[in-house]
Design an enzyme around this catalytic site. Structure first.
Site, PDB file in Angstrom:
ATOM      1  N   CYS A 180       0.288  -0.997   0.138  1.00 12.50           N
ATOM      2  CA  CYS A 180       0.101  -0.408   0.470  1.00 12.50           C
ATOM      3  C   CYS A 180       0.881   1.074  -0.161  1.00 12.50           C
ATOM      4  O   CYS A 180       1.703   1.317   0.086  1.00 12.50           O
ATOM      5  CB  CYS A 180      -0.895   0.078   1.227  1.00 12.50           C
ATOM      6  SG  CYS A 180      -0.130   0.135   2.860  1.00 12.50           S
ATOM      7  N   GLN A 181       0.021   2.103   0.815  1.00 16.26           N
ATOM      8  CA  GLN A 181       0.720   3.581   0.420  1.00 16.26           C
ATOM      9  C   GLN A 181       2.666   3.625   1.316  1.00 16.26           C
ATOM     10  O   GLN A 181       3.103   3.802   1.553  1.00 16.26           O
ATOM     11  CB  GLN A 181       0.279   4.731   1.058  1.00 16.26           C
ATOM     12  CG  GLN A 181       1.186   6.100   0.090  1.00 16.26           C
ATOM     13  CD  GLN A 181       2.136   6.072  -1.078  1.00 16.26           C
ATOM     14  OE1 GLN A 181       0.871   6.138  -1.487  1.00 16.26           O
ATOM     15  NE2 GLN A 181       2.402   6.538  -0.857  1.00 16.26           N
TER      16      GLN A 181
END
Length: 207
Positions: free
Chosen positions: A78-79
């Site tokens: 994810c980020q």
């Protein structure tokens, strides 16, 4: 690279995989599948070449299908790592044998100077959460100073929500923001993604 070790029940213990380790596996041609659990809009903005977008909100419903389609080593990204950790819990139920989290997410990949496929730029969900939470806290603080009304309690409510988010390793505000039109500019055809995962797994050389 850190390998998953087996528990007494035979399922794997997921360990973090660094950006450098993941890139090295790809360079060596190892069977590595990267599943990006950010929103389609974030994925469109920047993603690792060859990765597959399965947004976190779609993962619970399709975990079993993904578990059946994927072979080899899987890295969740994810980020920054928070949503990947949530995705891990869903996919563990699908009994994937070699499940990892990409440590530090896309942010760590970019810090290493590793290439990303870039498209229309949007703020990441984590950045949106910081922006909205900070704005609400500021409004609450100013309201408490100048208006002297219960609006000052807004800051306390946001602080409590962020504390709960840290303790539970979840982000309710992030999930709400992911539903906004800003984060829905791109779409994910989950059936096509699962089909592509299955095709990749079928074409991968057997170890």
């Amino acid at each position: 690279m850190q390998n998953a070790t087996a528990t007494e029940t035979g399922s794997a213990i997921p360990l973090n995989l660094s950006a450098a380790e993941a890139a090295d596996m790809r360079d060596r041609g190892e069977d590595l599948t990267i599943i990006d659990v950010r929103t389609p809009a974030e994925f469109e903005s920047a993603h690792i070449s060859g990765s597959f977008n399965v947004p976190l909100d779609l993962l619970p419903e399709h975990a079993e299908q993904i578990g059946s389609a994927v072979g080899g080593t899987v890295a969740l990204v994810c980020q920054s790592g928070v949503r990947a950790k949530q995705a891990e819990r869903h996919l563990l139920r699908a009994e994937l044998p070699r499940l990892h989290i990409l440590d530090g997410g896309i942010s760590a990949w970019e810090r290493q100077g590793l290439p990303l496929v870039r498209g229309q730029q949007r703020w990441s969900l984590e950045r949106q959460v910081r922006g909205v939470a900070g704005s609400l806290v500021l409004v609450g603080a100013l309201g408490g100073l100048f208006i002297r009304r219960p609006i000052g309690l807004l800051s306390a409510a946001i602080g409590g929500g962020l504390t709960f988010s840290a303790l539970s390793n979840t982000c309710g505000m992030g999930m709400l923001l992911s539903k906004l039109p800003y984060n829905r500019g791109a779409t994910c055809d989950i059936d096509s993604v699962i089909s592509a995962l299955d095709k990749k797994s079928s074409s991968a050389p057997s170890s």
